[in-house]
Scaffold this motif. Sequence first.
Motif, PDB file in Angstrom:
ATOM      1  N   ALA A 416       0.814  -1.220   0.000  1.00 40.25           N
ATOM      2  CA  ALA A 416       0.000   0.000   0.000  1.00 40.25           C
ATOM      3  C   ALA A 416       0.839   1.257   0.000  1.00 40.25           C
ATOM      4  O   ALA A 416       0.455   2.279  -0.587  1.00 40.25           O
ATOM      5  CB  ALA A 416      -0.933  -0.003   1.219  1.00 40.25           C
ATOM      6  N   GLU A 417       2.025   1.229   0.619  1.00 42.95           N
ATOM      7  CA  GLU A 417       2.852   2.424   0.782  1.00 42.95           C
ATOM      8  C   GLU A 417       3.950   2.561  -0.272  1.00 42.95           C
ATOM      9  O   GLU A 417       4.407   3.664  -0.547  1.00 42.95           O
ATOM     10  CB  GLU A 417       3.507   2.416   2.170  1.00 42.95           C
ATOM     11  N   GLY A 418       4.368   1.481  -0.825  1.00 49.60           N
ATOM     12  CA  GLY A 418       5.564   1.499  -1.666  1.00 49.60           C
ATOM     13  C   GLY A 418       5.423   2.237  -2.976  1.00 49.60           C
ATOM     14  O   GLY A 418       6.320   2.961  -3.381  1.00 49.60           O
ATOM     15  N   GLY A 419       4.301   2.079  -3.642  1.00 53.01           N
ATOM     16  CA  GLY A 419       4.192   2.667  -4.970  1.00 53.01           C
ATOM     17  C   GLY A 419       5.266   2.077  -5.883  1.00 53.01           C
ATOM     18  O   GLY A 419       5.430   0.866  -5.987  1.00 53.01           O
ATOM     19  N   GLN A 420       6.049   2.962  -6.537  1.00 52.22           N
ATOM     20  CA  GLN A 420       7.155   2.528  -7.392  1.00 52.22           C
ATOM     21  C   GLN A 420       8.483   2.517  -6.646  1.00 52.22           C
ATOM     22  O   GLN A 420       9.530   2.325  -7.246  1.00 52.22           O
ATOM     23  CB  GLN A 420       7.258   3.455  -8.616  1.00 52.22           C
ATOM     24  N   ALA A 421       8.431   2.767  -5.319  1.00 54.05           N
ATOM     25  CA  ALA A 421       9.675   2.775  -4.547  1.00 54.05           C
ATOM     26  C   ALA A 421      10.222   1.365  -4.426  1.00 54.05           C
ATOM     27  O   ALA A 421       9.531   0.365  -4.702  1.00 54.05           O
ATOM     28  CB  ALA A 421       9.428   3.363  -3.172  1.00 54.05           C
ATOM     29  N   ASP A 422      11.456   1.300  -3.976  1.00 57.61           N
ATOM     30  CA  ASP A 422      12.081   0.010  -3.739  1.00 57.61           C
ATOM     31  C   ASP A 422      11.389  -0.633  -2.541  1.00 57.61           C
ATOM     32  O   ASP A 422      11.464  -0.124  -1.413  1.00 57.61           O
ATOM     33  CB  ASP A 422      13.574   0.221  -3.469  1.00 57.61           C
ATOM     34  N   TYR A 423      10.700  -1.735  -2.794  1.00 55.21           N
ATOM     35  CA  TYR A 423       9.956  -2.386  -1.722  1.00 55.21           C
ATOM     36  C   TYR A 423      10.874  -2.846  -0.594  1.00 55.21           C
ATOM     37  O   TYR A 423      10.478  -2.869   0.573  1.00 55.21           O
ATOM     38  CB  TYR A 423       9.170  -3.579  -2.262  1.00 55.21           C
ATOM     39  N   GLY A 424      12.090  -3.201  -0.942  1.00 52.21           N
ATOM     40  CA  GLY A 424      13.030  -3.637   0.084  1.00 52.21           C
ATOM     41  C   GLY A 424      13.372  -2.522   1.057  1.00 52.21           C
ATOM     42  O   GLY A 424      13.490  -2.752   2.279  1.00 52.21           O
ATOM     43  N   ASP A 425      13.531  -1.277   0.576  1.00 50.59           N
ATOM     44  CA  ASP A 425      13.818  -0.129   1.449  1.00 50.59           C
ATOM     45  C   ASP A 425      12.610   0.206   2.328  1.00 50.59           C
ATOM     46  O   ASP A 425      12.761   0.565   3.505  1.00 50.59           O
ATOM     47  CB  ASP A 425      14.206   1.083   0.615  1.00 50.59           C
ATOM     48  N   ASN A 503      18.845  -0.778   6.240  1.00 49.09           N
ATOM     49  CA  ASN A 503      19.085   0.654   6.035  1.00 49.09           C
ATOM     50  C   ASN A 503      18.814   1.415   7.333  1.00 49.09           C
ATOM     51  O   ASN A 503      18.390   0.819   8.342  1.00 49.09           O
ATOM     52  CB  ASN A 503      18.223   1.198   4.880  1.00 49.09           C
ATOM     53  N   ASP A 504      19.025   2.719   7.296  1.00 46.26           N
ATOM     54  CA  ASP A 504      18.805   3.589   8.464  1.00 46.26           C
ATOM     55  C   ASP A 504      17.568   4.457   8.307  1.00 46.26           C
ATOM     56  O   ASP A 504      17.349   5.399   9.083  1.00 46.26           O
ATOM     57  CB  ASP A 504      20.021   4.492   8.704  1.00 46.26           C
ATOM     58  N   TYR A 505      16.741   4.174   7.302  1.00 46.80           N
ATOM     59  CA  TYR A 505      15.573   5.021   7.056  1.00 46.80           C
ATOM     60  C   TYR A 505      14.475   4.754   8.093  1.00 46.80           C
ATOM     61  O   TYR A 505      14.268   3.610   8.528  1.00 46.80           O
ATOM     62  CB  TYR A 505      15.009   4.771   5.654  1.00 46.80           C
ATOM     63  N   LEU A 506      13.760   5.871   8.417  1.00 46.37           N
ATOM     64  CA  LEU A 506      12.598   5.785   9.301  1.00 46.37           C
ATOM     65  C   LEU A 506      11.335   6.334   8.647  1.00 46.37           C
ATOM     66  O   LEU A 506      10.228   6.030   9.094  1.00 46.37           O
ATOM     67  CB  LEU A 506      12.860   6.555  10.605  1.00 46.37           C
ATOM     68  N   TYR A 507      11.542   7.121   7.593  1.00 45.05           N
ATOM     69  CA  TYR A 507      10.408   7.792   6.948  1.00 45.05           C
ATOM     70  C   TYR A 507      10.508   7.614   5.415  1.00 45.05           C
ATOM     71  O   TYR A 507      11.597   7.487   4.854  1.00 45.05           O
ATOM     72  CB  TYR A 507      10.386   9.290   7.274  1.00 45.05           C
ATOM     73  N   TRP A 508       9.370   7.712   4.818  1.00 46.02           N
ATOM     74  CA  TRP A 508       9.286   7.714   3.353  1.00 46.02           C
ATOM     75  C   TRP A 508       8.005   8.422   2.949  1.00 46.02           C
ATOM     76  O   TRP A 508       7.011   8.430   3.701  1.00 46.02           O
ATOM     77  CB  TRP A 508       9.308   6.284   2.787  1.00 46.02           C
ATOM     78  N   VAL A 509       7.987   9.045   1.823  1.00 42.07           N
ATOM     79  CA  VAL A 509       6.800   9.718   1.318  1.00 42.07           C
ATOM     80  C   VAL A 509       6.885   9.775  -0.202  1.00 42.07           C
ATOM     81  O   VAL A 509       7.939  10.047  -0.775  1.00 42.07           O
ATOM     82  CB  VAL A 509       6.651  11.154   1.903  1.00 42.07           C
ATOM     83  N   ALA A 521      13.888   9.232   4.349  1.00 44.32           N
ATOM     84  CA  ALA A 521      14.563  10.150   5.286  1.00 44.32           C
ATOM     85  C   ALA A 521      14.901   9.414   6.581  1.00 44.32           C
ATOM     86  O   ALA A 521      14.219   8.446   6.965  1.00 44.32           O
ATOM     87  CB  ALA A 521      13.693  11.358   5.589  1.00 44.32           C
ATOM     88  N   LYS A 522      15.964   9.904   7.229  1.00 40.90           N
ATOM     89  CA  LYS A 522      16.399   9.311   8.504  1.00 40.90           C
ATOM     90  C   LYS A 522      15.884  10.111   9.712  1.00 40.90           C
ATOM     91  O   LYS A 522      15.851   9.581  10.817  1.00 40.90           O
ATOM     92  CB  LYS A 522      17.913   9.244   8.555  1.00 40.90           C
ATOM     93  N   THR A 523      15.495  11.377   9.447  1.00 45.95           N
ATOM     94  CA  THR A 523      15.008  12.236  10.535  1.00 45.95           C
ATOM     95  C   THR A 523      13.653  12.824  10.177  1.00 45.95           C
ATOM     96  O   THR A 523      13.295  12.890   8.991  1.00 45.95           O
ATOM     97  CB  THR A 523      15.996  13.391  10.808  1.00 45.95           C
ATOM     98  N   LEU A 524      12.942  13.271  11.204  1.00 40.11           N
ATOM     99  CA  LEU A 524      11.628  13.854  10.961  1.00 40.11           C
ATOM    100  C   LEU A 524      11.744  15.170  10.197  1.00 40.11           C
ATOM    101  O   LEU A 524      10.895  15.461   9.333  1.00 40.11           O
ATOM    102  CB  LEU A 524      10.915  14.082  12.302  1.00 40.11           C
ATOM    103  N   ALA A 525      12.765  15.992  10.478  1.00 44.33           N
ATOM    104  CA  ALA A 525      12.927  17.276   9.772  1.00 44.33           C
ATOM    105  C   ALA A 525      13.138  17.043   8.284  1.00 44.33           C
ATOM    106  O   ALA A 525      12.551  17.741   7.426  1.00 44.33           O
ATOM    107  CB  ALA A 525      14.112  18.038  10.379  1.00 44.33           C
ATOM    108  N   GLU A 526      13.973  16.094   7.955  1.00 46.68           N
ATOM    109  CA  GLU A 526      14.199  15.779   6.526  1.00 46.68           C
ATOM    110  C   GLU A 526      12.921  15.265   5.900  1.00 46.68           C
ATOM    111  O   GLU A 526      12.580  15.627   4.748  1.00 46.68           O
ATOM    112  CB  GLU A 526      15.310  14.741   6.415  1.00 46.68           C
ATOM    113  N   HIS A 527      12.183  14.498   6.637  1.00 46.16           N
ATOM    114  CA  HIS A 527      10.926  13.941   6.105  1.00 46.16           C
ATOM    115  C   HIS A 527       9.909  15.056   5.869  1.00 46.16           C
ATOM    116  O   HIS A 527       9.204  15.054   4.848  1.00 46.16           O
ATOM    117  CB  HIS A 527      10.375  12.926   7.106  1.00 46.16           C
TER     118      HIS A 527
END
Length: 546
Positions: A416-425, A503-509, A521-527
């Motif tokens: 539902a969230e991945g779209g065309q993103a790398d599903y593994g990430d 990976n070190d990611y916590l966010y994606w959009v 993104a790894k931080t909320l500000a970057e996200h």
Amino acid sequence: MSPANIDDASGPLDTGAGRPLTRKELRAREKTHTGGQDTVPEHAYETGDVPPPPAAPPAAASPGAEPPFAPLARTGDVPAAPATPPSIQDEQPAGPSHGHDAAADRPAALDHHDDVQHHNGVPHDDDVAYQEAEVQYAGVHHEADLHHGAGAHDYREVHDDHGHHAAAYHDEYHHDADHGLLPGSSAAQVVPRPSKKVRRRRRLLALFLTLIVFVAAVAVGAQFLKPLLGNGKPSDFPGPGTGEVQVTVESGEGTRSVATDLENKRVVANADTFMQAFHASGATLAPGDYIFKTEMKNADAVNVLAGKDKTKVIYFALSAGLRISESLQSISEGSGLSVQQLQALSNQPAQFGLPANAKNLEGYLAPGEYRFPLGTPAKDILQALVKATTDELVSQGITDPAKQYEAVIVASIVQAEGGQADYGDVAGAIYNRLKPNDQTGGFLQVDSAVTYGLGTRSFNFTDEQRQDKSNPYNTYANPGLPPGPIGSPGKTAIDAAARPKSNDYLYWVTINLDTKETKFAKTLAEHNAYVEQYNAWCQANAGRCT
């Protein structure tokens, strides 16, 4: 009187006796002046020309001796040389031969045993070529007197009472030819014409070689024509076919493999022509079990694979990301089974091998196209779809039902969230959020789960809804994974959930809903900066982000 003793009125005259010399006397005189050499110039045989007299008369002979040469009686009767010199190899009709004895006037050197056989009508094995030579020289006029110089005594003609040529010259020529040389020549060889047996053998050999070349050409041509002729196979069966044949199309299997399987099972006549019909129909190949008949028409077999033959099979298609209610509705439409019957079975997941915390078959109805024989029970249909999902989890090393259920939940969020993103990430970031961290605090905070709990598809919900803990799927208010899957994940999403990327990611959009571009993104500000890019795209594309 014997023909050999007839005085030839056209022969040389004896100046002393006033009469023509006999050939025997002429022969003796020639031998006297030539030293007994029995030589005839080579050109005498080839052209029949009379050698010219010597340029200067010989020295005066002793008194009383006979002159070495006698004048020609009728020089005007000597025939001119033919335009093309006759060859002993040219075949001419044989002239008449008679059985008279011409050996009486011949010198001893001509008394060869073959002469008797020839003039008695029995030809020698090698006489073929030389009979042709005799015919060539027999063309000289009967009345021509040939007066030769030294060494030309062998070329003469003997006439019988009927005016025909005798065989004196021929026999002498034959005698010389036995030694492989023309008379009077030590260098010229007589090449005999091949016998009929040899010529026949050569013709047979030529015919045999021609046949071999023809057969080879046909064989080579057949190799080029095979693709055009379909390798001798019929292009199609007349149909409609008989019996029942089940063919399974595996996930990722190509059209060529399926067509070959259909041909081997005699469903279609020719895999090549079936593939042409399938591609021309514009249909797509989907995994599943298909029911065919033997010896079907290509068009009918294509309809089965394309799902157009719904009157003969149960057919339905499920897309990745469908929720349980949507999947059951599609199965009902394709099978004729009621939604209520299917829903009742789905609400009993334990009978399908699911763990106790599973409330229904959500997340286990694997996407794809399916075909089942008419009359297939509803439970068998649902069991086949669940098995497709569990088989994929097992192939990724997850065999425990509880672990499988957790992987399906993560996979449904990735889908539902991945779209065309790398599903593994995306899967890696989800597992990172579940771990203790100073950014998310163990909350997944995914909009797709919130909307699933709300029963909507829109990602636009209020802050109040975001804070509502009564929604068990509200991952903003409730930590950890939601209580169950939020849709049907596809194979790619299941594989990513089973083997996430580290990976070190916590966010994606996803910042562009057309291109499905996703930012990690790894931080909320970057996200939050990436979220502003998403909002800008929504403002530029009014109505697309509702």
